[in-house]
Structures are given as structure tokens and as C-alpha cells.
Design an enzyme around this catalytic site. Sequence first.
Site, PDB file in Angstrom:
ATOM      1  N   GLY A 110       3.569  18.752  -5.776  1.00  0.00           N
ATOM      2  CA  GLY A 110       4.116  17.517  -5.221  1.00  0.00           C
ATOM      3  C   GLY A 110       4.199  16.455  -6.299  1.00  0.00           C
ATOM      4  CD  GLN A 111       0.912  15.395  -9.779  1.00  0.00           C
ATOM      5  OE1 GLN A 111       1.399  16.276 -10.490  1.00  0.00           O
ATOM      6  NE2 GLN A 111      -0.106  14.676 -10.154  1.00  0.00           N
ATOM      7  CG  HIS A 112       7.865  14.956  -5.350  1.00  0.00           C
ATOM      8  ND1 HIS A 112       7.439  16.206  -5.735  1.00  0.00           N
ATOM      9  CD2 HIS A 112       8.253  15.091  -4.065  1.00  0.00           C
ATOM     10  CE1 HIS A 112       7.570  17.045  -4.726  1.00  0.00           C
ATOM     11  NE2 HIS A 112       8.059  16.392  -3.698  1.00  0.00           N
ATOM     12  CB  ALA A 113       8.233   9.546  -2.787  1.00  0.00           C
TER      13      ALA A 113
END
Length: 141
Positions: A52-55
Site C-alpha cells: 500500500g503506502q498510497h491513497a
Amino acid sequence: MLFRRINFKKFTDGRGDLIPLEFGSDFDNADIPFDVKRCYFISGPTNDGIRGQHAHRNLEQVIIAANGSFTLVLDDGEAEKEEIKLDSNTVGIHIKNLVWRELKDFSHDCVILVLASEHYKESDYIRNKDEFYNCVKNNEY
Ligand code: T46
């Protein structure tokens, strides 16, 4: 709202469990409240890796621990942050757009199922946290 927890029905008999998921924005009995355009599995994650580490700018998703367990960390870029341990295939976490997500602490047998409202598009990702904070601050999307 940072996320919504959805509890799925489970039909258990001597052969095992069956968990049906109905999709659709215009279907009253839908478990997944949007039209699913894409799904993907994540399997074999390394225990110390972080995914992840995102939007997303527009996409919404439901994330399910289909097997095993992991921790989902959510951040709305303002006041709300949450760490959720997912370890049941009868629970889905519904996340709308503009929520920063990280996935970590995977069990060795972890399989994650993700249902997404849009086709894959790299331009929908915000992978830089400062850019994410700016989008939230400026009320973009
Ligand atoms: C999310 C979390 C939970 C594709 O080609 N098609 C796809 O549908 C997806 C999801 C990914 N990819 C490619 C893009 C990258 O080259 O697969 C590679 C790994 O993707 P990514 O680094 O984005 O994987 P995660 O696990 O960090 O994030 C994924 C989703 O991308 C994301 O939307 O919310 O799972």
C-alpha cells in the site's frame, strides 16, 4: 468516515463454509455497495514487508483477509487514523477515495482479496504522502 466494516453472511455445513458476496450500487441486498470492475489477490506477502503506502484519487475498495491475517493502517490525512487487524473472511473493510492505506504484519498463510470500483489506472494513485496531505487540505476530488 474513514472506513466501514461490512460483515458477510456465512453458510456452514458439513462440507465447510460458503461466503457469498453480492455486488452493486443499485441492489438493495448488496454486500459490496458499488459495481465491482476489478478484483485482485495478494498472496505470499513477506511478514516484514509493507504494502500500500498510497491513497486513491477516485477509487473505492473493499479489502478482505481471505485467509490468515494482516494489519490495515488507515489515515484520512486529518484527524482520523486507525489500525485494524483483519483475520476473518467474513469481514470486509470498505474504503473510499482519499484514504492513505498501509498493509503490514502478514501471517505466513495470508491471502488478501480486494474488490475495486475502477479498472487499474496508475494515475489514480497518490504515492507521495505530502501530495496526499495537500489534496486533503485543498479538498480535491
Ligand atoms: C491497494 C492495496 C490494498 C496491476 O497491474 N494491476 C492491478 O490491478 C494492481 C492492483 C496492481 N498492478 C501492478 C502495479 C505494480 O507494478 O502490480 C504491481 C504491484 O502493485 P502495488 O505496488 O500497487 O501493490 P500494493 O499491494 O502496494 O497495493 C495494492 C493496490 O495497488 C492498491 O490499490 O489499495 O493493494
